[in-house]
Design a protein around this motif. Structure first.
Motif, PDB file in Angstrom:
ATOM      1  N   LEU A   1      44.197  30.844  31.995  1.00 53.64           N
ATOM      2  CA  LEU A   1      42.819  31.257  31.501  1.00 53.64           C
ATOM      3  C   LEU A   1      43.031  32.715  30.920  1.00 53.64           C
ATOM      4  N   SER A   2      43.727  33.540  31.789  1.00 56.96           N
ATOM      5  CA  SER A   2      43.823  34.873  31.228  1.00 56.96           C
ATOM      6  C   SER A   2      44.544  35.017  29.943  1.00 56.96           C
ATOM      7  N   GLU A   3      45.796  34.177  29.678  1.00 56.14           N
ATOM      8  CA  GLU A   3      46.220  34.412  28.472  1.00 56.14           C
ATOM      9  C   GLU A   3      45.482  33.784  27.434  1.00 56.14           C
ATOM     10  N   ASN A   4      44.645  32.769  27.448  1.00 51.61           N
ATOM     11  CA  ASN A   4      43.629  32.507  26.523  1.00 51.61           C
ATOM     12  C   ASN A   4      42.561  33.434  26.085  1.00 51.61           C
ATOM     13  N   ARG A   5      42.003  33.954  26.996  1.00 46.83           N
ATOM     14  CA  ARG A   5      40.791  34.838  27.185  1.00 46.83           C
ATOM     15  C   ARG A   5      41.121  36.185  26.686  1.00 46.83           C
ATOM     16  N   LEU A   6      42.282  36.775  27.292  1.00 49.20           N
ATOM     17  CA  LEU A   6      42.689  38.151  27.277  1.00 49.20           C
ATOM     18  C   LEU A   6      43.879  38.389  25.913  1.00 49.20           C
ATOM     19  N   GLY A   7      44.380  37.249  25.673  1.00 49.33           N
ATOM     20  CA  GLY A   7      45.485  37.432  24.565  1.00 49.33           C
ATOM     21  C   GLY A   7      46.785  38.077  25.314  1.00 49.33           C
ATOM     22  N   ILE A   8      46.919  37.641  26.567  1.00 47.85           N
ATOM     23  CA  ILE A   8      48.347  38.154  27.297  1.00 47.85           C
ATOM     24  C   ILE A   8      49.496  37.576  26.814  1.00 47.85           C
TER      25      ILE A   8
END
Length: 157
Positions: free
Chosen positions: A80-87
């Protein structure tokens, strides 16, 4: 440790455990309250502008004693963090409360994630006037490695 390595370890882990360098474990009922992207934009003491980006996991020890974070749940939070924050695949730093908020590097011993101590350092040592540390040599080592050319009270060769 980079995020890709964390995910790789979580994919085969039976549990999510974090161990401090003194051997104690973060209580097993901890929560991961944040997975974030932290950007530091600063100028070092040599006047060089720098930008650093890291991924941050924040661990929190709650009074929720029945809580157990499963590896798949943490993988879902990371996704979820990768998708939303572009990590991207950056280094992971962990925040954990002790006397104050501590920041740790992350390692893995084959079973447990290791919270590794971090140290500050000068990024511009050549510009801030701190001399390079001289090698420490024992006098006995020096005497043994040199030929006895000069004698006390006598002359030198």
């Amino acid at each position: 440790m980079k995020l890709s390595e964390v995910k790789q370890h979580l994919a085969t882990a039976e549990a999510v455990n974090f161990q401090l360098s003194n051997g104690t474990f973060v209580p097993e009922h901890f929560h991961v309250t944040e997975v974030g992207l932290i950007t530091r934009h600063f100028i070092d003491c040599g006047g060089v502008e720098r930008i650093e980006k890291i991924i941050n996991f924040q661990l929190w020890d709650a009074n929720d004693f029945e809580h157990r974070l499963k590896p798949q749940k943490l993988l879902n939070i990371i996704a979820l963090s990768e998708n939303r924050l572009g990590i991207g695949d950056l280094e992971v730093e962990v925040e954990y409360q002790s006397d104050t908020i501590g920041k740790y590097g992350l390692g893995f011993d084959g079973t447990n994630f290791q919270l590794l101590s971090k140290k500050t350092a000068c990024l511009a040592q050549d510009a801030c006037g701190i001399p390079a540390e001289k090698p420490k040599v024992r006098l006995s080592d020096l005497q043994a490695s040199q030929s006895a050319c000069c004698t006390p009270g006598g002359g030198c060769c």
